[in-house]
Design a protein around this motif. Structure first.
Motif, PDB file in Angstrom:
ATOM      1  N   GLU A 259       0.812  -1.212   0.000  1.00 11.62           N
ATOM      2  CA  GLU A 259       0.000   0.000   0.000  1.00 11.62           C
ATOM      3  C   GLU A 259       0.847   1.264   0.000  1.00 11.62           C
ATOM      4  O   GLU A 259       0.357   2.330  -0.351  1.00 11.62           O
ATOM      5  N   GLU A 260       2.101   1.146   0.416  1.00 15.06           N
ATOM      6  CA  GLU A 260       2.915   2.342   0.555  1.00 15.06           C
ATOM      7  C   GLU A 260       4.398   1.997   0.449  1.00 15.06           C
ATOM      8  O   GLU A 260       4.792   0.831   0.499  1.00 15.06           O
ATOM      9  N   LEU A 261       5.190   3.041   0.279  1.00 16.92           N
ATOM     10  CA  LEU A 261       6.637   2.923   0.291  1.00 16.92           C
ATOM     11  C   LEU A 261       7.180   3.709   1.479  1.00 16.92           C
ATOM     12  O   LEU A 261       6.662   4.775   1.816  1.00 16.92           O
ATOM     13  N   THR A 262       8.210   3.169   2.091  1.00 21.03           N
ATOM     14  CA  THR A 262       8.905   3.870   3.168  1.00 21.03           C
ATOM     15  C   THR A 262      10.295   4.222   2.665  1.00 21.03           C
ATOM     16  O   THR A 262      11.031   3.349   2.192  1.00 21.03           O
ATOM     17  N   ILE A 263      10.631   5.514   2.759  1.00 19.80           N
ATOM     18  CA  ILE A 263      11.919   5.982   2.247  1.00 19.80           C
ATOM     19  C   ILE A 263      12.786   6.382   3.435  1.00 19.80           C
ATOM     20  O   ILE A 263      12.391   7.234   4.252  1.00 19.80           O
ATOM     21  N   VAL A 264      13.959   5.762   3.523  1.00 23.57           N
ATOM     22  CA  VAL A 264      14.851   5.964   4.665  1.00 23.57           C
ATOM     23  C   VAL A 264      16.234   6.352   4.155  1.00 23.57           C
ATOM     24  O   VAL A 264      16.768   5.722   3.246  1.00 23.57           O
ATOM     25  N   SER A 265      16.805   7.385   4.768  1.00 23.09           N
ATOM     26  CA  SER A 265      18.166   7.819   4.468  1.00 23.09           C
ATOM     27  C   SER A 265      18.896   8.055   5.784  1.00 23.09           C
ATOM     28  O   SER A 265      18.294   8.507   6.763  1.00 23.09           O
ATOM     29  N   GLU A 266      20.197   7.756   5.816  1.00 19.77           N
ATOM     30  CA  GLU A 266      20.947   7.923   7.053  1.00 19.77           C
ATOM     31  C   GLU A 266      21.050   9.376   7.472  1.00 19.77           C
ATOM     32  O   GLU A 266      21.240   9.671   8.654  1.00 19.77           O
ATOM     33  N   GLU A 267      20.921  10.316   6.535  1.00 18.20           N
ATOM     34  CA  GLU A 267      21.081  11.735   6.842  1.00 18.20           C
ATOM     35  C   GLU A 267      19.766  12.498   6.855  1.00 18.20           C
ATOM     36  O   GLU A 267      19.763  13.723   6.940  1.00 18.20           O
ATOM     37  N   HIS A 268      18.632  11.773   6.811  1.00 15.99           N
ATOM     38  CA  HIS A 268      17.330  12.441   6.751  1.00 15.99           C
ATOM     39  C   HIS A 268      16.301  11.642   7.537  1.00 15.99           C
ATOM     40  O   HIS A 268      16.484  10.450   7.796  1.00 15.99           O
ATOM     41  N   ALA A 269      15.226  12.318   7.904  1.00 13.38           N
ATOM     42  CA  ALA A 269      14.123  11.638   8.568  1.00 13.38           C
ATOM     43  C   ALA A 269      13.366  10.777   7.552  1.00 13.38           C
ATOM     44  O   ALA A 269      13.299  11.116   6.363  1.00 13.38           O
TER      45      ALA A 269
ATOM     46  N   ARG B 174       2.165   6.938   0.302  1.00 16.34           N
ATOM     47  CA  ARG B 174       1.088   6.033  -0.087  1.00 16.34           C
ATOM     48  C   ARG B 174       1.015   5.937  -1.614  1.00 16.34           C
ATOM     49  O   ARG B 174       1.039   6.951  -2.318  1.00 16.34           O
ATOM     50  N   LEU B 175       0.934   4.708  -2.128  1.00 16.01           N
ATOM     51  CA  LEU B 175       0.955   4.476  -3.570  1.00 16.01           C
ATOM     52  C   LEU B 175      -0.414   4.695  -4.189  1.00 16.01           C
ATOM     53  O   LEU B 175      -1.442   4.309  -3.618  1.00 16.01           O
ATOM     54  N   ASP B 176      -0.415   5.305  -5.383  1.00 16.95           N
ATOM     55  CA  ASP B 176      -1.645   5.536  -6.145  1.00 16.95           C
ATOM     56  C   ASP B 176      -1.655   4.572  -7.331  1.00 16.95           C
ATOM     57  O   ASP B 176      -1.013   4.828  -8.351  1.00 16.95           O
ATOM     58  N   TYR B 177      -2.355   3.454  -7.185  1.00 11.33           N
ATOM     59  CA  TYR B 177      -2.381   2.442  -8.245  1.00 11.33           C
ATOM     60  C   TYR B 177      -3.248   2.869  -9.434  1.00 11.33           C
ATOM     61  O   TYR B 177      -3.235   2.204 -10.461  1.00 11.33           O
ATOM     62  N   GLU B 178      -3.997   3.966  -9.286  1.00  6.07           N
ATOM     63  CA  GLU B 178      -4.769   4.488 -10.420  1.00  6.07           C
ATOM     64  C   GLU B 178      -3.870   5.255 -11.385  1.00  6.07           C
ATOM     65  O   GLU B 178      -4.219   5.429 -12.558  1.00  6.07           O
ATOM     66  N   SER B 179      -2.717   5.718 -10.886  1.00  4.75           N
ATOM     67  CA  SER B 179      -1.798   6.500 -11.732  1.00  4.75           C
ATOM     68  C   SER B 179      -0.360   6.030 -11.530  1.00  4.75           C
ATOM     69  O   SER B 179       0.507   6.798 -11.095  1.00  4.75           O
ATOM     70  N   PRO B 180      -0.073   4.776 -11.839  1.00  2.00           N
ATOM     71  CA  PRO B 180       1.290   4.270 -11.608  1.00  2.00           C
ATOM     72  C   PRO B 180       2.336   4.907 -12.525  1.00  2.00           C
ATOM     73  O   PRO B 180       3.537   4.833 -12.223  1.00  2.00           O
ATOM     74  N   ASP B 181       1.904   5.516 -13.633  1.00  2.00           N
ATOM     75  CA  ASP B 181       2.864   6.114 -14.566  1.00  2.00           C
ATOM     76  C   ASP B 181       3.322   7.499 -14.134  1.00  2.00           C
ATOM     77  O   ASP B 181       4.272   8.045 -14.710  1.00  2.00           O
ATOM     78  N   VAL B 182       2.636   8.090 -13.160  1.00  2.00           N
ATOM     79  CA  VAL B 182       3.032   9.421 -12.687  1.00  2.00           C
ATOM     80  C   VAL B 182       4.231   9.283 -11.755  1.00  2.00           C
ATOM     81  O   VAL B 182       4.142   8.596 -10.729  1.00  2.00           O
ATOM     82  N   PRO B 183       5.370   9.874 -12.060  1.00  2.00           N
ATOM     83  CA  PRO B 183       6.566   9.746 -11.204  1.00  2.00           C
ATOM     84  C   PRO B 183       6.297  10.244  -9.783  1.00  2.00           C
ATOM     85  O   PRO B 183       5.594  11.227  -9.563  1.00  2.00           O
ATOM     86  N   ILE B 184       6.872   9.554  -8.839  1.00  2.00           N
ATOM     87  CA  ILE B 184       6.732   9.914  -7.425  1.00  2.00           C
ATOM     88  C   ILE B 184       7.830  10.900  -7.057  1.00  2.00           C
ATOM     89  O   ILE B 184       9.006  10.664  -7.347  1.00  2.00           O
ATOM     90  N   ALA B 185       7.454  11.991  -6.423  1.00  2.07           N
ATOM     91  CA  ALA B 185       8.426  12.979  -5.948  1.00  2.07           C
ATOM     92  C   ALA B 185       8.434  12.947  -4.422  1.00  2.07           C
ATOM     93  O   ALA B 185       7.428  13.226  -3.773  1.00  2.07           O
ATOM     94  N   VAL B 186       9.572  12.587  -3.860  1.00  3.75           N
ATOM     95  CA  VAL B 186       9.706  12.477  -2.411  1.00  3.75           C
ATOM     96  C   VAL B 186      10.702  13.510  -1.921  1.00  3.75           C
ATOM     97  O   VAL B 186      11.798  13.654  -2.479  1.00  3.75           O
ATOM     98  N   THR B 187      10.310  14.239  -0.883  1.00  7.46           N
ATOM     99  CA  THR B 187      11.206  15.222  -0.270  1.00  7.46           C
ATOM    100  C   THR B 187      11.534  14.778   1.152  1.00  7.46           C
ATOM    101  O   THR B 187      10.637  14.535   1.960  1.00  7.46           O
ATOM    102  N   LEU B 188      12.834  14.674   1.438  1.00  7.79           N
ATOM    103  CA  LEU B 188      13.287  14.277   2.765  1.00  7.79           C
ATOM    104  C   LEU B 188      13.812  15.496   3.515  1.00  7.79           C
ATOM    105  O   LEU B 188      14.557  16.302   2.958  1.00  7.79           O
ATOM    106  N   GLU B 189      13.425  15.594   4.777  1.00  8.70           N
ATOM    107  CA  GLU B 189      13.924  16.664   5.631  1.00  8.70           C
ATOM    108  C   GLU B 189      14.923  16.104   6.643  1.00  8.70           C
ATOM    109  O   GLU B 189      15.020  14.888   6.828  1.00  8.70           O
ATOM    110  N   SER B 190      15.646  17.000   7.284  1.00  8.31           N
ATOM    111  CA  SER B 190      16.696  16.572   8.205  1.00  8.31           C
ATOM    112  C   SER B 190      16.143  15.804   9.399  1.00  8.31           C
ATOM    113  O   SER B 190      16.770  14.885   9.901  1.00  8.31           O
TER     114      SER B 190
END
Length: 335
Positions: A64-74, A79-95
């Motif tokens: 249902e979702e993706l979890t994005i983890v980075s050592e230098e970010h929170a 949440r995935l949108d299966y109605e529009s899988p062709d739309v690129p996902i833009a993820v912003t990570l904060e400190s």
């Protein structure tokens, strides 16, 4: 077998300045549990130098979702949108934020050079989060790049101490205090209350005292060594405790011909000091259980309880495993 093709999602991970984040771990939603280091496996992919990732064969019933983890970010949950899988996902990570705390033993002495790890993060349900910190000379620690919402469970394992966990809501308003209990056996001596002579044939159960004053018994987990000559015993309490609460222990003794007896409460800092438990001979009470027609009922279970105790039903039978349990059980005979 008919196998349906899963959905493929692509996206880019950037920081709050718009810079691509390379090496971020993107995990699908069926990943549960904990891990100590960033790693790529069948349930995850790692972003490239441009912060890009591709996740193929995802099933909307399981992922249902993706979890994005980075050592230098929170971390971030998307949440995935299966109605529009062709739309690129833009993820912003904060400190992210820092989670500060201090670690001591049961007597309040700071513990240095001890690793404090994150067991799990729960923004909605369980997620792994690779974070750890090492305490300084004053027992202080700070977990960096933590999320600012949800709950986290921290874990501390140190040689010579029982394990400790601590669950807290984010963000904290003050440093989190965690204490460890030195790994020491509960030591006791069992005697006859009338004669003072050792009682040498008995079973031991360990328990802890809850915040409400009830006893929580480690019925299935007590490991005790009884000296059949002197009536002394050593018993190991359960291995992991809530490190944010003060823990006290109690022992319960069962011996044929005696009332079930609980020891005095032993503070964690005083584990290892011998406790004497005096057993009172079991009183004899005779009674008859009959059915509505007046016939004797064989095999009826009877629990004798004090005013401050309770009898519990478990799977259709009286149970002695929870809370302030019945003092003892008997079964009626054929008469």
């Amino acid at each position: 077998f008919v196998m349906e093709k899963g959905s493929t999602f692509t996206g880019t991970v950037r920081d709050d300045q718009g810079n691509p984040v390379a090496g971020a771990l993107v995990m699908n939603s069926n990943l549960r549990g904990t891990f100590a280091r960033m790693m790529e496996d069948a349930n995850s992919v790692v972003t490239d130098e441009g912060g890009r990732f591709t996740f193929a064969n995802l099933d909307k019933k399981r992922h249902e979702e993706l979890t994005i983890v980075s050592e230098e970010h929170a971390p971030v949950v998307h949440r995935l949108d299966y109605e529009s899988p062709d739309v690129p996902i833009a993820v912003t990570l904060e400190s992210g934020i820092g989670v500060a705390g201090n670690l001591t033993d049961a007597a309040g002495v700071p513990l240095a050079d001890v690793t404090v790890s994150v067991d799990e993060w729960r923004p909605n349900h369980q997620h792994g989060l690779p974070r750890e910190a090492i305490t300084d000379s004053e027992g202080r620690f700070t977990l960096s790049h933590m999320p600012d919402h949800g709950t986290v469970r921290l874990s501390v394992q140190e040689s010579g101490y029982f394990g400790a966990s601590a669950t807290t809501l984010l963000p904290l308003t003050e440093p989190l205090g965690i204490h460890l209990i030195k790994r020491t056996d509960f030591q006791g001596r069992v005697v006859d209350a009338t004669t003072g002579q050792p009682v040498t044939d008995y079973d031991v159960e360990m328990g802890r005292v809850t915040d409400s004053g009830d006893y929580w018994w480690f019925t299935r987990f007590t490991r005790a060594d009884v000296n059949r000559k002197t009536g002394t015993f050593t018993a190991e309490p359960a291995a992991i405790f809530d490190g944010t609460k003060r823990v006290n222990f109690v022992a319960r003794i069962r011996a044929r011909g005696y009332q079930i007896t609980e020891s005095k409460v032993q503070e964690a800092a005083r584990l290892g000091e011998e406790v004497t438990i005096a057993l009172q001979p079991k009183a004899t009470v005779k009674a008859v259980v009959r059915d509505a027609a007046g016939a004797p009922v064989e095999g009826a279970q009877v629990a004798w309880v004090r005013d401050d105790q309770h009898a519990f039903l478990s799977n259709g039978a009286l149970s002695a495993e929870y809370g302030k349990s019945p003092a003892w059980f008997e079964a009626s005979d054929a008469e």
